[in-house]
Design a protein around this motif. Structure first.
Motif, mmCIF file in Angstrom:
data_model
loop_
_atom_site.group_PDB
_atom_site.id
_atom_site.type_symbol
_atom_site.label_atom_id
_atom_site.label_comp_id
_atom_site.label_asym_id
_atom_site.label_seq_id
_atom_site.Cartn_x
_atom_site.Cartn_y
_atom_site.Cartn_z
ATOM 1 N N GLY A 79 0.815 -1.219 0.000
ATOM 2 C CA GLY A 79 0.000 0.000 0.000
ATOM 3 C C GLY A 79 0.843 1.261 0.000
ATOM 4 O O GLY A 79 0.554 2.231 -0.709
ATOM 5 N N ASP A 80 1.938 1.240 0.772
ATOM 6 C CA ASP A 80 2.842 2.400 0.788
ATOM 7 C C ASP A 80 3.492 2.611 -0.576
ATOM 8 O O ASP A 80 3.624 3.746 -1.040
ATOM 9 C CB ASP A 80 3.919 2.208 1.859
ATOM 10 N N ALA A 81 3.907 1.505 -1.220
ATOM 11 C CA ALA A 81 4.521 1.630 -2.539
ATOM 12 C C ALA A 81 3.536 2.198 -3.559
ATOM 13 O O ALA A 81 3.890 3.046 -4.387
ATOM 14 C CB ALA A 81 5.030 0.265 -3.002
ATOM 15 N N GLU A 86 1.653 6.826 -6.696
ATOM 16 C CA GLU A 86 0.600 7.799 -7.012
ATOM 17 C C GLU A 86 1.078 9.232 -6.793
ATOM 18 O O GLU A 86 0.834 10.128 -7.615
ATOM 19 C CB GLU A 86 -0.621 7.518 -6.141
ATOM 20 N N LEU A 87 1.794 9.455 -5.674
ATOM 21 C CA LEU A 87 2.322 10.791 -5.396
ATOM 22 C C LEU A 87 3.359 11.212 -6.427
ATOM 23 O O LEU A 87 3.417 12.377 -6.846
ATOM 24 C CB LEU A 87 2.931 10.827 -3.991
ATOM 25 N N GLU A 88 4.208 10.266 -6.859
ATOM 26 C CA GLU A 88 5.185 10.587 -7.893
ATOM 27 C C GLU A 88 4.510 10.961 -9.207
ATOM 28 O O GLU A 88 4.948 11.880 -9.914
ATOM 29 C CB GLU A 88 6.134 9.402 -8.094
ATOM 30 N N GLU A 93 2.956 15.242 -12.972
ATOM 31 C CA GLU A 93 1.918 16.016 -13.664
ATOM 32 C C GLU A 93 1.980 17.489 -13.291
ATOM 33 O O GLU A 93 1.882 18.379 -14.149
ATOM 34 C CB GLU A 93 0.548 15.444 -13.318
ATOM 35 N N LEU A 94 2.171 17.765 -11.985
ATOM 36 C CA LEU A 94 2.281 19.150 -11.544
ATOM 37 C C LEU A 94 3.527 19.819 -12.109
ATOM 38 O O LEU A 94 3.501 21.022 -12.439
ATOM 39 C CB LEU A 94 2.307 19.200 -10.012
ATOM 40 N N ASP A 95 4.601 19.046 -12.246
ATOM 41 C CA ASP A 95 5.827 19.603 -12.835
ATOM 42 C C ASP A 95 5.604 19.981 -14.292
ATOM 43 O O ASP A 95 6.056 21.040 -14.750
ATOM 44 C CB ASP A 95 6.957 18.577 -12.706
ATOM 45 N N GLU A 96 4.895 19.146 -15.036
ATOM 46 C CA GLU A 96 4.585 19.476 -16.429
ATOM 47 C C GLU A 96 3.700 20.718 -16.514
ATOM 48 O O GLU A 96 3.909 21.592 -17.376
ATOM 49 C CB GLU A 96 3.902 18.284 -17.104
ATOM 50 N N GLN A 97 2.708 20.806 -15.623
ATOM 51 C CA GLN A 97 1.855 21.994 -15.619
ATOM 52 C C GLN A 97 2.653 23.248 -15.275
ATOM 53 O O GLN A 97 2.441 24.321 -15.867
ATOM 54 C CB GLN A 97 0.731 21.814 -14.616
#
Length: 246
Positions: A79-81, A86-88, A93-97
């Motif tokens: 679950g942690d992995a 998911e966070l990565e 996605e935020l970096d591309e935006q």
């Protein structure tokens, strides 16, 4: 002493039954001490065994607990992995935006800078050439003043025989001089390209004629002077150009 005697009674009975001599008091005390030491060691052994049994029983229980917890731990790790992945993905996605927004901001800043430059150039040109139309209309006046001055014969320009004509000539020349000073003050310059190479940006070829004494393409005659305002041609000079030899 009574306790020691009581403790030694079984031993005495055995010795009397077998008709053996009884031990002395010191021997009895020594035997009693040994007996007590043996009893104490036996008691300590029993206590150690009793303590060891719970520990031995606790070890299988701990192993069982670890075995039971192992699947949960594996599930928690998975679950942690998944959460990290998911966070990565969200971070990527935020970096591309962020990159896209940064590029849009840079483009907007470049467009704003270009707009400011164009506006500054337009303001400068408006300031420089705002009187261009009015000055162009005055060029005909300057041409007529020049023609009037040239119409006076050279021998009569300083002659005292015709003082009226002389004064008229001097007045026309003075007006023409003042007019050209005003032109220069506002960036308007007169050009007379006699003897220069023909330049289509500033010269208007009205005719061609052969002249063996000059190079082909040289301005040999100026029919009407040209005018330049702040390096921009306001009116091209009407010229005659030396023709190329056949």
């Amino acid at each position: 002493r009574r306790k020691a005697t009581t403790s030694m009674l079984p031993l005495r009975r055995v010795l009397l039954a077998r008709r053996l001599p009884l031990p002395s008091q010191s021997a009895e005390a020594l035997m009693l001490a040994r007996h007590r030491g043996a009893a104490g060691g036996w008691a300590r052994t029993l206590c150690a065994k009793a303590e060891a049994k719970p520990e031995a029983a606790a070890e299988p229980a701990a192993d069982a607990a670890e075995a039971e917890a192992a699947p949960g731990t594996s599930e928690g790790t998975d679950g942690d992995a998944a959460r990290v992945a998911e966070l990565e993905a969200q971070l990527s996605e935020l970096d591309e935006q962020l990159k896209a927004k940064h590029d849009q901001v840079l483009r907007a800043l470049a467009e704003a800078d270009n707009a400011r430059r164009r506006a500054a150039i337009d303001v400068e040109n408006a300031s420089k050439f705002s009187v261009g139309g009015f000055a162009k209309d005055l060029l005909d006046v300057a041409d007529n003043l020049g023609r009037a001055a040239d119409a006076v014969p050279a021998e009569l320009r300083d002659s005292e025989e015709a003082p009226v004509l002389k004064n008229l000539y001097e007045g026309v020349v003075l007006v023409d001089t003042v007019l050209h000073k005003v032109f220069s003050k506002h960036g308007l310059t007169k050009i007379e390209p006699l003897g220069e190479k023909f330049d289509p940006n500033f010269h208007n070829a009205m005719f061609e004629a052969p002249d063996p004494t000059k190079e082909p393409g040289t301005v040999m005659h100026v029919a009407s002077p040209g005018y330049v305002m702040h390096d921009r041609c306001l009116r091209a000079a009407g010229v005659g150009v030396v023709q190329k030899p056949a």
